[in-house]
Design an enzyme around this catalytic site. Sequence first.
Site, PDB file in Angstrom:
ATOM      1  N   CYS A 142      32.062  52.504  25.262  1.00 58.90           N
ATOM      2  CA  CYS A 142      32.992  53.266  26.116  1.00 58.90           C
ATOM      3  C   CYS A 142      33.452  52.370  27.265  1.00 58.90           C
ATOM      4  O   CYS A 142      34.166  51.404  27.011  1.00 58.90           O
ATOM      5  CB  CYS A 142      32.401  54.598  26.575  1.00 58.90           C
ATOM      6  SG  CYS A 142      30.717  54.597  27.180  1.00 58.90           S
ATOM      7  N   SER A 143      33.039  52.664  28.498  1.00 59.16           N
ATOM      8  CA  SER A 143      33.505  51.823  29.610  1.00 59.16           C
ATOM      9  C   SER A 143      32.520  51.885  30.767  1.00 59.16           C
ATOM     10  O   SER A 143      32.921  51.913  31.922  1.00 59.16           O
ATOM     11  CB  SER A 143      34.890  52.276  30.064  1.00 59.16           C
ATOM     12  OG  SER A 143      34.854  53.657  30.377  1.00 59.16           O
TER      13      SER A 143
END
Lengths: 202, 231
Positions: A111-112
């Site tokens: 994801c981030s």
Amino acid sequence: MPHDGHDHSHSLLPSDPELRVRALESILVNKGLVDPAALNVLIDTYENKIGPKNGARVVAKSWTDPEFRARLQDDASAAIADLGYVGRQGEHMVAVENTPEQHNMVVCTLCSCYPWPVLGIPPAWYKSDAYRARAVREPRAVLSEFGVSLLPDQKIRVWDSTAEIRYLVIPMRPEGSEGMPEDELAALVTRDSMIGTGLVSV
Amino acid sequence: MSRIHDMGGRQGDGPVPEIDMEELFHADWEKQTLALNLAAGALGKWNIDASRHSRELLAPKDYAAFSYFEKWVSALTDLLVQTECLSEDDLNQQALRAAGTTPAALSAKTLRAENVAAAMSKGGPSLRESGPAPLYSVGDQVMTHSHNPNPVVPGGHTRLPQYAMGRVGRIVQRHGNHVLPDTNAHFAGENPEPLYAVEFDAKTLWGSAAEDNADTMVLDLWQSYLKPVTT
């Protein structure tokens, strides 16, 4: 609950993302589930207040204060909390030091994930498919796109943030910075150097 | 196989984009999306693992086509309906809501402006005292499961990326017991278990395509993702 292959609820909202956000916001505000004033405070917090200057102070202190550096290596969450940087997406911190033998670099391939209290919210490139896909497979090629060249004997350790542990890279203190006070050193420390896609220079 | 978000090691992406971009946002609606996510999250109807999973549930064609914050606003909408904060009827009728409608009073759970700083500072720690004792020590060799290890939903949320499945690595750090995303994302309990930083040699992951055999990749992996390696 949405299921694979079925229509998702979001498709009921306008497809233009700007209109989609505006529609969702007005629904939530109308139902009393969101306070519009809170949205403004949240934006101001992450746009203006919490950012890489926090992390730069951690790095500069680690360079100048051996006791802090030892605490940072032993329990980064506590050492960073002592400087006042706590909270969401920084609950569990680990500091990884670059050395002439080892360069560290951080990514979140799934994801981030990113250490918000010390670096703010992530830049667009950190969240890009290209960085997420390539940083683990070809970190050296990625670093060259950032203009980073390593020392001949430096190996790379790439940290993929797959859990709630957030990694802060402590870059090497640059030559020529001897005797500089902490605040001048902090001004040299870039955001990218604390992700591992930059180096610090004088 | 994995889901589209699990892209570590994927071939075919070009250069890293927007390296020199100074701004954190491309447009104001991206800021609104960030704020809306944080404010809605504070309602307490879901956890961070469920919100990650809601983005992963986007159709692959949408995940690939949507921009970052477009994924966020779309997945947030789905999550609000899933947790019954909103109904699909609410979404359908939004167009009928005239601007200037008097909003309902803020609910008890709604994040107020004056509480934002405290809520963000509090965060959501995943470390827990409970759960099983660690089976592995720093230096131990372990092998990851070769398939999605989710124990409750086949093909469900997991934080074991495909590129590190079925590979041998070594424990380099022990992080204590942390909430297991594989169950928590599906509202099936926190089930905390030991979490480890596991280091893999580049050659183990990428074979002869490894850029430098001395390089390594470290992932944070839960105990149930791992099997002992007898040496």
